[in-house]
Design a protein around this motif. Structure first.
Motif: not given
Length: 224
Positions: A141-151
């Motif tokens: 989902e174009n998420c790099y790193g756990v912070t944007t992935a958590a959102q």
């Protein structure tokens, strides 16, 4: 010799506005090719770290950048299978690969990565390496790193993730095209299976208790 001082990572910008009560609210997140918001080590749940270590590199806390046993097995498998692929990477090696962007599937690149990892661990702590790793892994989902992935997956700040959610995110990074739960019902099912595998490993390696394991296994993940 790889040093993080000269390396930069793309990060997102957040625009805020003041509402009618003069409270600041998030309006929009802007990003280029990589959607990343950095979280320092102290902001990351320990469950995320333990999930990553248990499934990706169980001897992470004891080796000095290279797991020689896994490296030997990966080398043997490569030559027996006659394939130009190479497994056995530690979290340190994966971090270097993500930071440098050098992901060629060649023996030469792997050898250079091994020596870089040995040097890297002389100048960086395990906590620094985990922070770099968790902020740079790709999670779909174009998420790099756990912070944007958590959102993106749970609508939460990364610090608010529970055990099952942490295991779920770490499960995606192995192969986002297979384990991204938003792709299809089949990928969601594969994600659940991998999440359970990670929870089993966390229990076996004594990072969580039986009670924590059973509660996380029975939890129904709610994606946002």
């Amino acid at each position: 010799d790889i040093g993080v001082e000269g390396l930069t990572t793309s990060q997102s910008s957040i625009i805020y506005y003041q509402d009618a009560n003069s409270e600041w609210q998030e309006l929009e997140t802007l990003h280029g090719g990589e959607n990343r918001i950095w979280s320092d080590y102290g902001e990351l749940p320990k469950y995320l770290e333990y999930a990553a270590v248990s499934i990706e590199d169980k001897r992470f806390y004891n080796h000095h950048g290279v797991d020689w046993g896994r490296t030997f097995k990966a080398t043997v498998n490569m030559f027996i299978g006659m394939k130009n692929t190479y497994g056995g990477s530690t979290i340190t090696q994966q971090t270097i690969k993500n930071l440098t962007g050098n992901k060629e599937g060649t023996v030469k690149r792997k050898v250079l990565e091994i020596f870089s990892a040995l040097q890297f661990e002389k100048t960086h702590t395990k906590e620094e390496i985990i922070e770099l790793y968790l902020n740079n892994i790709y999670l779909g989902e174009n998420c790099y790193g756990v912070t944007t992935a958590a959102q993106a997956y749970f609508g939460k700040d990364v610090a608010e993730l529970d055990l099952a959610e942490c295991a779920c995110l770490i499960g995606i990074t192995n192969n986002p095209s297979l384990y991204d739960p938003y792709i299809s019902d089949k990928s969601k099912e594969r994600n659940r299976d991998r999440t359970n595998t990670i929870l089993d490993q966390m229990l076996e390696q004594k990072y969580i208790t039986q009670e924590e394991h059973d509660a996380a296994i029975s939890e129904t993940l709610v994606f946002k």
